[in-house]
Design a protein around this motif. Sequence first.
Motif, PDB file in Angstrom:
ATOM      1  N   GLY A 159       0.813  -1.217   0.000  1.00 28.06           N
ATOM      2  CA  GLY A 159       0.000   0.000   0.000  1.00 28.06           C
ATOM      3  C   GLY A 159       0.843   1.261   0.000  1.00 28.06           C
ATOM      4  O   GLY A 159       0.553   2.224  -0.720  1.00 28.06           O
ATOM      5  N   ALA A 160       1.903   1.265   0.797  1.00 30.99           N
ATOM      6  CA  ALA A 160       2.799   2.428   0.833  1.00 30.99           C
ATOM      7  C   ALA A 160       3.475   2.623  -0.517  1.00 30.99           C
ATOM      8  O   ALA A 160       3.572   3.752  -1.019  1.00 30.99           O
ATOM      9  CB  ALA A 160       3.835   2.255   1.939  1.00 30.99           C
ATOM     10  N   ALA A 161       3.922   1.531  -1.129  1.00 30.87           N
ATOM     11  CA  ALA A 161       4.584   1.618  -2.436  1.00 30.87           C
ATOM     12  C   ALA A 161       3.614   2.110  -3.510  1.00 30.87           C
ATOM     13  O   ALA A 161       3.961   2.974  -4.328  1.00 30.87           O
ATOM     14  CB  ALA A 161       5.164   0.260  -2.820  1.00 30.87           C
ATOM     15  N   LEU A 162       2.392   1.577  -3.515  1.00 29.69           N
ATOM     16  CA  LEU A 162       1.403   2.007  -4.508  1.00 29.69           C
ATOM     17  C   LEU A 162       1.016   3.471  -4.311  1.00 29.69           C
ATOM     18  O   LEU A 162       0.861   4.212  -5.289  1.00 29.69           O
ATOM     19  CB  LEU A 162       0.165   1.120  -4.456  1.00 29.69           C
ATOM     20  N   SER A 163       0.869   3.903  -3.062  1.00 18.92           N
ATOM     21  CA  SER A 163       0.545   5.308  -2.800  1.00 18.92           C
ATOM     22  C   SER A 163       1.621   6.218  -3.357  1.00 18.92           C
ATOM     23  O   SER A 163       1.329   7.258  -3.948  1.00 18.92           O
ATOM     24  CB  SER A 163       0.375   5.547  -1.297  1.00 18.92           C
ATOM     25  N   GLU A 164       2.869   5.821  -3.176  1.00 22.33           N
ATOM     26  CA  GLU A 164       3.982   6.608  -3.705  1.00 22.33           C
ATOM     27  C   GLU A 164       3.928   6.665  -5.235  1.00 22.33           C
ATOM     28  O   GLU A 164       4.108   7.725  -5.839  1.00 22.33           O
ATOM     29  CB  GLU A 164       5.309   6.006  -3.247  1.00 22.33           C
TER      30      GLU A 164
END
Length: 136
Positions: A42-47
């Motif tokens: 989720g953190a990677a996709l948000s970035e």
Amino acid sequence: MKKLFIALILLISSTCNASESDWPSHLRFMSGPKGGNWAILGAALSEIFNKSGLPDTMSVSGAGVSNILNTHARRADFGFSVTSLLGAALKGEADFNGRAVNNAVIMTNLYTQYTYFVMRRDFAGKNKIKSLDDIK
């Protein structure tokens, strides 16, 4: 599947111009508990979403059931879950206690998720359990 997902992200990022759309200024993305695969993904996709021109996207901790409920109730815009939970949600079964969800849809399968049956080693040894058949 991973290549298809990456291609989809690249397509979105190359064609998206949030200033020309009716998108909100901020997106709420429900991922998973801190330290888990969903939180990391989720953190990677948000970035990636943020860099691609989509509105500011924040990944927030959640879980399969709460992500569906929060999306349904408009406390989140999108998030992760699993097919079996959304099926139960649509029918108001299991964890959804008769409250059918009608404001959440499956968009894509990101990866194959295996579910394992685990047991305490000492319990299995004491009861001579080596497979699920031994439980019968």
